[in-house]
Enzyme design. Structure first.
Site, short mmCIF file in Angstrom:
data_model
loop_
_atom_site.label_atom_id
_atom_site.label_comp_id
_atom_site.label_asym_id
_atom_site.label_seq_id
_atom_site.Cartn_x
_atom_site.Cartn_y
_atom_site.Cartn_z
CB SER A 1 -1.30 -8.66 2.56
OG SER A 1 -1.06 -9.02 3.91
CB SER B 1 1.22 -7.60 5.57
OG SER B 1 1.47 -8.16 4.31
CE LYS C 1 -4.01 -9.24 6.18
NZ LYS C 1 -2.52 -9.24 6.22
#
Ligand code: GLN
Length: 497
Positions: A178, A202, A103
């Site tokens: 997210s 997330s 990420k």
């Protein structure tokens, strides 16, 4: 003893639409290498069935062919090729040659770490996060940095400066956020597994929306060194994988004490997992607002676990209704402090149109941050300000302590809890953009876990009639990741039948 499902409207449901799909693909002998499980990749690499450069290349080709998913912000193809070329010497390492995505709020040395923000668009990370260092030391091949909501604030990945991500299961729908790019990359076979971060859901929410597994470890189980801070008392690095076993293999590598993160803990000895578990169903997690198809799938999952010999009990977490309010006060307060560092002086974006220092600060922050980040900085600054501190922030901290106490009470009589991960399946792109509260409510079953610092895993447990994935969440006692992963494996097996 048969469990009487008092909290469920429909007790006749079975897991609809199982099998969930992805875990079966790896056993298909004709599947292309990018669809394999990590165990199969490892076996093929060790026995010469495929080379690490070939495995990396099949993933890079897949990524290039599937750009429309927009899962990656930066693909590190050259670095991946070099790492793969040298990985044949390290073939006994646990993740030797395994292609993994990171990420874009976790640092990878020499590569931009944008956090999905214009503010850090050109910021090159000067060092590896501890989790990245551990992946590299275990022989993993890093494919690139995945798309995410700006500074990990969001539930749909639509707050990214680099555009939204398509849900690979349902184009036109969000992947969840997210860590939406990480979940989409794994679901779409653009990586064998991925790292995400989970401050309020997330990792788990995008896992549920994309039909993959997402593990949020205990607070302190994994080092946060190199994870860009959003809300430091809640942030934790997590893992997304297509199967529980894939997820576990990555978690085993990244977990453990790190002197660079003062909240990280030494590995505590995991207690043995009892054969028959008592699984609690918190009634507040099956109430109003839960989509009937999600309810049916998760209820069916509970029944499958009961059929496998586990005991189901009804439990209550009475402070659940206050979770979203407490979470959004605390995370905004911490974000307002953490994001003060982006001022155009030290690093990141700097506005060109400035006359003096104070207008430079103001313009840099107005232009560099997106809407949602600015909303949270304003809210966070407000709840921390003199005069409002006690009414909002201090109250939220008291609620947080009660939420943690609810879990502690429940864990006196149960080994783990089973809940839906999200109240609905993946929604349409744009659907909730004008309604922040509706967006925040997507986190209704996940944020409590971060407030209490507990581990939880989302595992696919079925599909809606429209074919959208549904996730079940298992929440455990602190440091009992092994127990919740074993329950998740049980669900995976039940769904594969
Ligand atoms: N959706 C939640 C939020 O926007 C959770 C984010 C996260 O876990 N990083 O705060």
């Amino acid at each position: 003893m048969q469990y009487a499902p008092t909290v469920f409207g429909d007790s006749s449901g079975t897991t609809s639409g199982c099998p969930t799909g992805l875990q079966n693909l790896s056993s298909n002998v004709n599947a292309p290498p990018y669809q394999w499980s990590i165990a199969r990749m490892t076996n093929a690499l060790r026995t010469g069935g495929i080379s690490a450069p070939e495995l990396a290349q099949t993933h890079l080709d897949r990524i290039a062919a599937r750009r429309e998913v927009n899962a990656y912000i930066n693909v590190t193809g050259d670095m991946a090729t070099i790492a793969a070329a040298s990985s044949d010497q390290s073939r006994n390492l646990p993740l030797a040659g395994i292609p993994i995505a990171i990420k874009d709020n976790i640092t990878l040395e020499g590569v931009p770490c944008t956090c999905g923000s214009r503010m850090l668009e050109n910021w090159i990370a000067p060092y590896d996060a501890t989790v990245v260092e551990r992946l590299k030391a275990a022989g993993a091949v890093i494919l690139g940095k995945t798309n995410c909501d700006e500074f990990a604030m969001g539930s749909s990945n639509e707050n990214s400066h680099f555009g939204s991500v398509q849900n690979p299961n349902a184009p036109g729908r969000v992947p969840g956020g997210s860590s939406g790019g990480s979940a989409a990359a794994v679901a779409d076979f653009q990586a064998a597994a991925a790292l995400g971060s989970d401050t309020g859901g997330s990792v788990r929410l995008p896992a549920a929306f994309c039909g993959v597994v997402g593990l949020k470890p205990t607070y302190g189980a994994v080092s946060r060194w190199g994870l860009v801070a959003f809300a430091s008392s809640l942030d934790q690095v997590g893992v997304l994988g297509r199967t529980v076993d894939d997820t576990k293999r990555v978690f085993e590598v990244i977990r453990g004490y790190d002197p660079k993160d003062s909240t990280s803990m030494r590995n505590l000895l995991a207690s043995p997992i009892p054969e028959t578990l008592t699984i609690g169903l918190p009634r507040e997690y099956y109430g109003n607002g839960l989509d009937p198809e999600v309810r049916r799938a998760v209820t069916g999952t509970a029944q499958a676990l009961q059929a496998a010999g586990h005991r189901l009990v009804d439990v209550s977490l009475p402070n659940s209704p206050y979770t979203i309010a407490a979470y959004y006060i605390i995370c905004c307060a911490e974000a307002s402090a953490n994001l003060a560092r982006y001022d155009g002086v030290k690093y990141g974006y700097r506005s060109a149109a400035t006359q003096d220092l104070s207008s430079m600060y103001g313009r840099t922050r107005s232009e560099g941050f997106g809407m949602e980040v600015k909303r949270r900085i304003l809210l966070g600054t407000y709840v921390l300000s003199a005069g409002y501190f006690d009414a909002y922030y201090a109250t939220a901290q008291k609620v947080r302590a009660r939420i943690a106490a609810d879990f502690a009470n429940a864990f006196e009589s149960v080994d783990c809890l089973l809940t839906p991960t999200a109240p609905t399946c993946a929604f349409k792109l744009g659907e909730k953009l004008d309604d922040p509260l509706a967006m925040y409510l997507m986190d209704i079953y996940t944020t409590s876990v971060n407030l209490a610092g507990l581990p939880a895993i989302s595992v696919p447990c079925g599909r809606s009639n429209a074919g959208l994935p549904i996730g079940a969440q298992i929440i455990g006692r602190a440091f009992e990741e092994n127990l919740i992963m074993s329950v998740a494996s049980g669900i995976e097996e039940a769904c594969a039948m």
